[in-house]
Design a protein around this motif. Structure first.
Motif, PDB file in Angstrom:
ATOM      1  N   ILE A 167       1.594 -19.884 -29.251  1.00 44.34           N
ATOM      2  CA  ILE A 167       2.575 -18.958 -29.805  1.00 44.34           C
ATOM      3  C   ILE A 167       3.842 -19.753 -30.125  1.00 44.34           C
ATOM      4  CG2 ILE A 167       3.466 -18.309 -27.528  1.00 44.34           C
ATOM      5  CD1 ILE A 167       3.864 -15.451 -28.657  1.00 44.34           C
ATOM      6  N   ALA A 168       4.514 -19.354 -31.209  1.00 46.06           N
ATOM      7  CA  ALA A 168       5.746 -20.046 -31.606  1.00 46.06           C
ATOM      8  C   ALA A 168       6.774 -19.026 -32.064  1.00 46.06           C
ATOM      9  CB  ALA A 168       5.465 -21.047 -32.720  1.00 46.06           C
ATOM     10  N   LEU A 169       8.031 -19.382 -31.909  1.00 43.51           N
ATOM     11  CA  LEU A 169       9.158 -18.556 -32.322  1.00 43.51           C
ATOM     12  C   LEU A 169       9.701 -19.092 -33.643  1.00 43.51           C
ATOM     13  CD1 LEU A 169      11.368 -16.421 -31.706  1.00 43.51           C
ATOM     14  CD2 LEU A 169      12.572 -18.213 -30.447  1.00 43.51           C
ATOM     15  N   TYR A 170       9.907 -18.178 -34.601  1.00 41.49           N
ATOM     16  CA  TYR A 170      10.381 -18.539 -35.936  1.00 41.49           C
ATOM     17  C   TYR A 170      11.518 -17.634 -36.368  1.00 41.49           C
ATOM     18  CZ  TYR A 170       5.872 -20.880 -36.757  1.00 41.49           C
ATOM     19  OH  TYR A 170       4.782 -21.702 -36.693  1.00 41.49           O
ATOM     20  N   GLU A 171      12.376 -18.131 -37.237  1.00 41.67           N
ATOM     21  CA  GLU A 171      13.246 -17.243 -38.003  1.00 41.67           C
ATOM     22  C   GLU A 171      12.344 -16.540 -39.004  1.00 41.67           C
ATOM     23  OE1 GLU A 171      16.774 -18.940 -39.751  1.00 41.67           O
ATOM     24  OE2 GLU A 171      16.905 -20.400 -38.126  1.00 41.67           O
ATOM     25  N   ALA A 172      12.665 -15.285 -39.330  1.00 42.56           N
ATOM     26  CA  ALA A 172      11.857 -14.553 -40.303  1.00 42.56           C
ATOM     27  C   ALA A 172      11.805 -15.345 -41.602  1.00 42.56           C
ATOM     28  CB  ALA A 172      12.445 -13.171 -40.541  1.00 42.56           C
ATOM     29  N   ASN A 173      10.685 -15.330 -42.244  1.00 40.08           N
ATOM     30  CA  ASN A 173      10.452 -15.978 -43.547  1.00 40.08           C
ATOM     31  C   ASN A 173      10.364 -17.494 -43.487  1.00 40.08           C
ATOM     32  OD1 ASN A 173      10.423 -13.440 -44.885  1.00 40.08           O
ATOM     33  ND2 ASN A 173      12.658 -13.443 -44.775  1.00 40.08           N
ATOM     34  N   GLN A 174      10.387 -18.105 -42.311  1.00 38.20           N
ATOM     35  CA  GLN A 174      10.165 -19.539 -42.223  1.00 38.20           C
ATOM     36  C   GLN A 174       8.692 -19.835 -42.474  1.00 38.20           C
ATOM     37  OE1 GLN A 174      11.690 -20.630 -38.284  1.00 38.20           O
ATOM     38  NE2 GLN A 174      12.756 -22.324 -39.251  1.00 38.20           N
ATOM     39  N   ALA A 175       8.407 -20.986 -43.024  1.00 38.62           N
ATOM     40  CA  ALA A 175       7.020 -21.416 -43.189  1.00 38.62           C
ATOM     41  C   ALA A 175       6.413 -21.693 -41.810  1.00 38.62           C
ATOM     42  CB  ALA A 175       6.968 -22.675 -44.048  1.00 38.62           C
ATOM     43  N   ASP A 176       5.107 -21.537 -41.696  1.00 35.94           N
ATOM     44  CA  ASP A 176       4.440 -21.747 -40.411  1.00 35.94           C
ATOM     45  C   ASP A 176       4.701 -23.124 -39.824  1.00 35.94           C
ATOM     46  OD1 ASP A 176       3.385 -19.195 -40.354  1.00 35.94           O
ATOM     47  OD2 ASP A 176       1.416 -19.801 -41.110  1.00 35.94           O
ATOM     48  N   ILE A 177       4.858 -24.123 -40.638  1.00 33.63           N
ATOM     49  CA  ILE A 177       5.060 -25.490 -40.180  1.00 33.63           C
ATOM     50  C   ILE A 177       6.453 -25.706 -39.573  1.00 33.63           C
ATOM     51  CG2 ILE A 177       5.868 -26.439 -42.381  1.00 33.63           C
ATOM     52  CD1 ILE A 177       3.359 -28.137 -40.047  1.00 33.63           C
ATOM     53  N   GLU A 178       7.378 -24.763 -39.742  1.00 28.41           N
ATOM     54  CA  GLU A 178       8.772 -24.916 -39.309  1.00 28.41           C
ATOM     55  C   GLU A 178       9.075 -24.285 -37.948  1.00 28.41           C
ATOM     56  OE1 GLU A 178      10.961 -23.242 -42.581  1.00 28.41           O
ATOM     57  OE2 GLU A 178      10.538 -24.945 -43.868  1.00 28.41           O
ATOM     58  N   TYR A 179       8.209 -24.457 -36.983  1.00 28.93           N
ATOM     59  CA  TYR A 179       8.400 -23.843 -35.673  1.00 28.93           C
ATOM     60  C   TYR A 179       9.405 -24.562 -34.797  1.00 28.93           C
ATOM     61  CZ  TYR A 179       4.783 -27.252 -34.539  1.00 28.93           C
ATOM     62  OH  TYR A 179       4.063 -28.401 -34.412  1.00 28.93           O
ATOM     63  N   ALA A 180       9.894 -25.685 -35.197  1.00 31.65           N
ATOM     64  CA  ALA A 180      11.013 -26.394 -34.554  1.00 31.65           C
ATOM     65  C   ALA A 180      10.808 -26.655 -33.063  1.00 31.65           C
ATOM     66  CB  ALA A 180      12.314 -25.625 -34.774  1.00 31.65           C
ATOM     67  N   GLY A 181       9.586 -26.868 -32.647  1.00 33.51           N
ATOM     68  CA  GLY A 181       9.337 -27.238 -31.257  1.00 33.51           C
ATOM     69  C   GLY A 181       9.358 -26.104 -30.264  1.00 33.51           C
ATOM     70  N   ASN A 182       9.653 -24.884 -30.692  1.00 27.61           N
ATOM     71  CA  ASN A 182       9.726 -23.755 -29.760  1.00 27.61           C
ATOM     72  C   ASN A 182       8.377 -23.040 -29.720  1.00 27.61           C
ATOM     73  OD1 ASN A 182      10.614 -21.876 -27.989  1.00 27.61           O
ATOM     74  ND2 ASN A 182      12.370 -21.236 -29.200  1.00 27.61           N
ATOM     75  N   TRP A 183       7.378 -23.712 -29.150  1.00 31.67           N
ATOM     76  CA  TRP A 183       6.027 -23.184 -29.077  1.00 31.67           C
ATOM     77  C   TRP A 183       5.439 -23.501 -27.711  1.00 31.67           C
ATOM     78  CZ3 TRP A 183       1.822 -26.379 -28.217  1.00 31.67           C
ATOM     79  CH2 TRP A 183       2.086 -27.751 -28.304  1.00 31.67           C
ATOM     80  N   ILE A 184       4.330 -22.811 -27.391  1.00 27.81           N
ATOM     81  CA  ILE A 184       3.676 -23.053 -26.104  1.00 27.81           C
ATOM     82  C   ILE A 184       2.217 -22.613 -26.201  1.00 27.81           C
ATOM     83  CG2 ILE A 184       4.298 -20.810 -25.132  1.00 27.81           C
ATOM     84  CD1 ILE A 184       4.863 -22.347 -22.479  1.00 27.81           C
ATOM     85  N   TYR A 185       1.325 -23.386 -25.554  1.00 28.98           N
ATOM     86  CA  TYR A 185      -0.077 -22.969 -25.459  1.00 28.98           C
ATOM     87  C   TYR A 185      -0.162 -21.749 -24.558  1.00 28.98           C
ATOM     88  CZ  TYR A 185      -1.868 -27.223 -27.635  1.00 28.98           C
ATOM     89  OH  TYR A 185      -2.164 -28.223 -28.519  1.00 28.98           O
ATOM     90  N   LEU A 186      -1.039 -20.819 -24.910  1.00 31.43           N
ATOM     91  CA  LEU A 186      -1.154 -19.574 -24.150  1.00 31.43           C
ATOM     92  C   LEU A 186      -2.049 -19.683 -22.920  1.00 31.43           C
ATOM     93  CD1 LEU A 186      -1.381 -17.050 -27.101  1.00 31.43           C
ATOM     94  CD2 LEU A 186       0.521 -17.363 -25.508  1.00 31.43           C
ATOM     95  N   ASN A 187      -2.814 -20.730 -22.809  1.00 33.83           N
ATOM     96  CA  ASN A 187      -3.770 -20.802 -21.708  1.00 33.83           C
ATOM     97  C   ASN A 187      -3.576 -22.014 -20.814  1.00 33.83           C
ATOM     98  OD1 ASN A 187      -4.416 -22.602 -23.606  1.00 33.83           O
ATOM     99  ND2 ASN A 187      -6.616 -22.322 -23.448  1.00 33.83           N
ATOM    100  N   LYS A 188      -2.535 -22.768 -21.018  1.00 38.94           N
ATOM    101  CA  LYS A 188      -2.285 -23.946 -20.197  1.00 38.94           C
ATOM    102  C   LYS A 188      -1.301 -23.589 -19.083  1.00 38.94           C
ATOM    103  CE  LYS A 188      -4.303 -26.525 -23.401  1.00 38.94           C
ATOM    104  NZ  LYS A 188      -5.530 -27.165 -23.373  1.00 38.94           N
ATOM    105  N   SER A 189      -1.315 -24.351 -18.022  1.00 38.03           N
ATOM    106  CA  SER A 189      -0.359 -24.134 -16.939  1.00 38.03           C
ATOM    107  C   SER A 189       1.036 -24.502 -17.418  1.00 38.03           C
ATOM    108  CB  SER A 189      -0.723 -24.982 -15.730  1.00 38.03           C
ATOM    109  OG  SER A 189      -1.947 -24.560 -15.200  1.00 38.03           O
TER     110      SER A 189
END
Length: 112
Positions: A37-59
């Protein structure tokens, strides 16, 4: 096709800089161990997640998991506006599963 994973953020409007949780039901769509899952500003391209992401199943200290329900703790952005959470599958940016929009607002001062 399968229904999209359920993304719920409570509340749908959060205050700048506040902590809040995002809950994802991964039971219907996400395959394997590499959904994220990643956090985006509305209308940003999918590639522009700016490092604010996390795997949903990892510790991770930001994740609480019960069966197929994953809750992730986030810090609201510092700039008010419309934002989105996007869930992706299979460790790729090309397999978007779901999008959830929410608002980040300034705190309202209490009357004196």
């Amino acid at each position: 096709t399968s229904p999209p994973s359920s993304i719920i953020t409570t509340p749908s409007t959060v205050i700048v800089g506040s902590n809040f949780n995002v809950t994802v039901d991964t039971s219907t769509t996400l395959q394997g161990n590499d959904a994220w899952i990643a956090l985006y500003e509305a209308n940003q391209a999918d590639i522009e997640y700016a490092g604010n992401w996390i795997y949903l199943n990892k510790s991770n200290s930001r994740i609480t998991k019960t069966d197929d329900i994953v809750t992730v703790e986030y810090l609201a952005p510092s700039i008010p506006g419309t934002y989105e959470f996007r869930v992706f599958d299979a460790n790729t940016i090309t397999s978007r599963v779901n999008v959830y929009s929410f608002t980040v607002a300034e705190a309202i001062a209490s009357p004196q």
